[in-house]
Every structure is written in structure tokens, then in C-alpha cells.
Write an enzyme that holds these catalytic residues in place. Structure first.
Site, mmCIF file in Angstrom:
data_model
loop_
_atom_site.group_PDB
_atom_site.id
_atom_site.type_symbol
_atom_site.label_atom_id
_atom_site.label_comp_id
_atom_site.label_asym_id
_atom_site.label_seq_id
_atom_site.Cartn_x
_atom_site.Cartn_y
_atom_site.Cartn_z
ATOM 1 N N TYR A 51 0.804 -1.218 0.000
ATOM 2 C CA TYR A 51 0.000 0.000 0.000
ATOM 3 C C TYR A 51 0.844 1.278 0.000
ATOM 4 O O TYR A 51 0.381 2.324 0.467
ATOM 5 C CB TYR A 51 -0.955 -0.019 1.193
ATOM 6 C CG TYR A 51 -2.110 -0.987 1.005
ATOM 7 C CD1 TYR A 51 -2.926 -0.920 -0.124
ATOM 8 C CD2 TYR A 51 -2.396 -1.965 1.952
ATOM 9 C CE1 TYR A 51 -3.990 -1.796 -0.306
ATOM 10 C CE2 TYR A 51 -3.462 -2.845 1.776
ATOM 11 C CZ TYR A 51 -4.247 -2.757 0.646
ATOM 12 O OH TYR A 51 -5.304 -3.625 0.477
ATOM 13 N N PHE A 59 -6.080 7.426 6.291
ATOM 14 C CA PHE A 59 -6.522 6.086 6.678
ATOM 15 C C PHE A 59 -5.410 5.040 6.606
ATOM 16 O O PHE A 59 -5.670 3.844 6.780
ATOM 17 C CB PHE A 59 -7.717 5.652 5.818
ATOM 18 C CG PHE A 59 -7.450 5.618 4.329
ATOM 19 C CD1 PHE A 59 -6.835 4.517 3.728
ATOM 20 C CD2 PHE A 59 -7.836 6.680 3.518
ATOM 21 C CE1 PHE A 59 -6.595 4.477 2.368
ATOM 22 C CE2 PHE A 59 -7.598 6.651 2.146
ATOM 23 C CZ PHE A 59 -6.977 5.543 1.571
ATOM 24 N N ARG A 87 -11.721 -6.000 -12.394
ATOM 25 C CA ARG A 87 -12.107 -4.760 -11.703
ATOM 26 C C ARG A 87 -13.618 -4.534 -11.809
ATOM 27 O O ARG A 87 -14.258 -4.128 -10.852
ATOM 28 C CB ARG A 87 -11.372 -3.553 -12.298
ATOM 29 C CG ARG A 87 -9.904 -3.507 -11.936
ATOM 30 C CD ARG A 87 -9.653 -3.068 -10.527
ATOM 31 N NE ARG A 87 -9.921 -1.652 -10.299
ATOM 32 C CZ ARG A 87 -9.596 -0.995 -9.198
ATOM 33 N NH1 ARG A 87 -8.991 -1.633 -8.204
ATOM 34 N NH2 ARG A 87 -9.866 0.277 -9.064
ATOM 35 N N THR A 93 -14.564 0.785 -5.251
ATOM 36 C CA THR A 93 -13.886 0.718 -3.940
ATOM 37 C C THR A 93 -14.865 0.942 -2.796
ATOM 38 O O THR A 93 -14.802 0.264 -1.775
ATOM 39 C CB THR A 93 -12.775 1.800 -3.836
ATOM 40 O OG1 THR A 93 -11.852 1.582 -4.900
ATOM 41 C CG2 THR A 93 -12.041 1.733 -2.513
ATOM 42 N N ARG A 104 -18.255 -6.616 -4.404
ATOM 43 C CA ARG A 104 -18.458 -5.660 -3.307
ATOM 44 C C ARG A 104 -19.926 -5.254 -3.199
ATOM 45 O O ARG A 104 -20.449 -5.059 -2.105
ATOM 46 C CB ARG A 104 -17.578 -4.429 -3.515
ATOM 47 C CG ARG A 104 -16.096 -4.701 -3.214
ATOM 48 C CD ARG A 104 -15.239 -3.580 -3.701
ATOM 49 N NE ARG A 104 -13.836 -3.709 -3.330
ATOM 50 C CZ ARG A 104 -12.862 -3.053 -3.959
ATOM 51 N NH1 ARG A 104 -13.146 -2.247 -4.974
ATOM 52 N NH2 ARG A 104 -11.610 -3.220 -3.579
ATOM 53 N N ASN A 114 -13.635 -3.856 2.487
ATOM 54 C CA ASN A 114 -14.399 -4.055 1.251
ATOM 55 C C ASN A 114 -14.104 -5.400 0.581
ATOM 56 O O ASN A 114 -14.180 -5.527 -0.639
ATOM 57 C CB ASN A 114 -14.187 -2.864 0.302
ATOM 58 C CG ASN A 114 -12.720 -2.640 -0.038
ATOM 59 O OD1 ASN A 114 -11.863 -3.413 0.362
ATOM 60 N ND2 ASN A 114 -12.436 -1.602 -0.796
ATOM 61 N N HIS A 117 -9.452 -7.085 -3.139
ATOM 62 C CA HIS A 117 -8.618 -6.123 -3.868
ATOM 63 C C HIS A 117 -8.295 -6.699 -5.238
ATOM 64 O O HIS A 117 -8.097 -7.900 -5.360
ATOM 65 C CB HIS A 117 -7.307 -5.884 -3.104
ATOM 66 C CG HIS A 117 -6.257 -5.210 -3.940
ATOM 67 N ND1 HIS A 117 -6.208 -3.836 -4.078
ATOM 68 C CD2 HIS A 117 -5.260 -5.715 -4.712
ATOM 69 C CE1 HIS A 117 -5.197 -3.532 -4.905
ATOM 70 N NE2 HIS A 117 -4.608 -4.661 -5.293
HETATM 71 P P1 PCG Z 1 -8.310 -1.074 -2.448
HETATM 72 O O1 PCG Z 1 -8.241 -2.513 -2.772
HETATM 73 O O2 PCG Z 1 -8.856 -0.116 -3.455
HETATM 74 O O3 PCG Z 1 -6.867 -0.555 -1.988
HETATM 75 C C1 PCG Z 1 -6.775 0.594 -1.170
HETATM 76 C C2 PCG Z 1 -7.597 0.321 0.046
HETATM 77 O O4 PCG Z 1 -7.632 1.349 0.982
HETATM 78 C C3 PCG Z 1 -9.059 0.166 -0.354
HETATM 79 O O5 PCG Z 1 -9.219 -0.987 -1.104
HETATM 80 C C4 PCG Z 1 -9.702 0.153 1.015
HETATM 81 O O6 PCG Z 1 -9.575 -1.106 1.670
HETATM 82 C C5 PCG Z 1 -8.816 1.159 1.749
HETATM 83 N N1 PCG Z 1 -9.500 2.433 1.867
HETATM 84 C C6 PCG Z 1 -9.894 3.279 0.879
HETATM 85 N N2 PCG Z 1 -10.486 4.357 1.394
HETATM 86 C C7 PCG Z 1 -10.473 4.184 2.730
HETATM 87 C C8 PCG Z 1 -10.937 4.969 3.827
HETATM 88 O O7 PCG Z 1 -11.492 6.051 3.658
HETATM 89 N N3 PCG Z 1 -10.729 4.449 5.076
HETATM 90 C C9 PCG Z 1 -10.089 3.257 5.285
HETATM 91 N N4 PCG Z 1 -9.916 2.803 6.530
HETATM 92 N N5 PCG Z 1 -9.653 2.491 4.275
HETATM 93 C C10 PCG Z 1 -9.846 2.958 3.029
#
Ligand code: PCG
Length: 147
Positions: A51, A59, A87, A93, A104, A114, A117
Site C-alpha cells: 500500500y 486512513f 475490476r 472501492t 463488493r 471491502n 482487492h
Molecule cells: P483497495 O483494494 O482499493 O486498496 C486501497 C484500500 O484502501 C481500499 O481498497 C480500502 O480497503 C482502503 N481504503 C480506501 N479508502 C479508505 C478509507 O477512507 N478508510 C479506510 N480505513 N480504508 C480505506
């Protein structure tokens, strides 16, 4: 035809909720091939690497503690236009924006937790799959035919 490989990970909430079989089944039924598969518990350095792009975001800490909270299932999926097809199958997301019928859209409500990934480009797919798989751990569809 444009055969691509993409990286997919069922996140700790998906594993905890016993959705592994259901999710893998969707990809297989669609005609995509699972060419790599493993269950791992991600450690903090690996989570930070995965990440990297979110480092500094509000976050980030929450994301790292969530993704290291339990086992995940990592996969490499191959098929025609696999990156965009997968996707579309997983949905937005933010699961509240993901249409029913997507993974999702059917199994999540929280943007943080969620369920799954998937890489958003071929370049990212290469980077993400290299974190979890060696090339020799991936099988080719041809090998699957003869199995
Ligand atoms: P993904 O797979 O898009 O990779 C980035 C991740 O960041 C996303 O899934 C979520 O699990 C996480 N994520 C995105 N936005 C937020 C947020 O606002 N809060 C938190 N805690 N996690 C987030």
C-alpha cells in the site's frame, strides 16, 4: 484477444466471512483461470510495500492494521483483458457505489473493509503479484489442460 494477468486478494474480512469459495467460483465461472493461489498472513513491512501509494493518507494506519488482522487469499488470475474484467466484477472501492451483482455490491458496505482487492492496471498487477508470487509458483493454462 489480449491475455493479461492480474493480482487479486481476498481481504481478512472476506476470509473471516467464509467467502473464499464463493469469490473464486465467480472468477472461474466467468472463464478466467486461477494460475496462482496462496493463503498468507501479511506482516507489516509487506503491507506497507503493498500500500506504498497510500502512505501519508489519513486512513493509512487503519488500512495497515486491517490488512494484517488475519489471513488473506492471494491469487493471480489470467484471461482476456483480465485487469479490467476483474475490476468490473469486484465493483467500486466504496461498496455503497458498487452495483448489485459485483462482489463488493453483493458482500460489502464499508469502504475500509471491502472484501477484495484487484490491481487497477497491468503495471500495478506486475508489481503486486511480484510481492506475493515467484514466477515459478504460477502455472500456465497449458499446464492446467494437461492436469
Ligand atoms: P483497495 O483494494 O482499493 O486498496 C486501497 C484500500 O484502501 C481500499 O481498497 C480500502 O480497503 C482502503 N481504503 C480506501 N479508502 C479508505 C478509507 O477512507 N478508510 C479506510 N480505513 N480504508 C480505506
Amino acid at each position: 484477444m489480449s491475455i493479461q494477468r492480474t493480482f487479486v486478494m481476498i481481504k481478512p474480512d472476506g476470509v473471516r466471512r467464509n467467502l473464499i469459495g464463493e469469490i473464486i467460483s465467480r472468477f472461474e465461472k466467468r472463464g478466467l483461470k486461477i494460475i496462482g493461489l496462496k493463503m498468507v498472513k501479511i506482516d507489516r513491512p509487506t503491507a506497507e510495500r503493498l500500500y506504498e501509494e497510500h502512505k501519508g493518507k489519513s486512513f493509512f494506519e487503519e488500512l495497515i492494521s486491517y490488512i494484517t488482522s488475519g489471513p488473506v487469499v492471494c491469487m493471480v488470475i489470467e484471461g482476456d483483458e483480465a485487469v479490467s474484467v476483474v475490476r468490473k466484477m469486484i465493483g467500486n472501492t466504496d461498496p455503497k457505489e458498487a452495483p448489485p451483482g459485483t462482489i463488493r455490491g453483493d458482500y460489502a458496505l464499508s469502504k475500509a473493509e471491502n472484501v477484495i482487492h484487484a490491481s487497477d492496471s497491468e503495471e500495478k498487477a506486475k508489481r503486486e503479484m511480484s510481492i506475493f508470487f515467484k514466477e515459478e509458483e504460477l502455472v500456465t493454462p497449458l499446464a492446467q489442460v494437461h492436469m
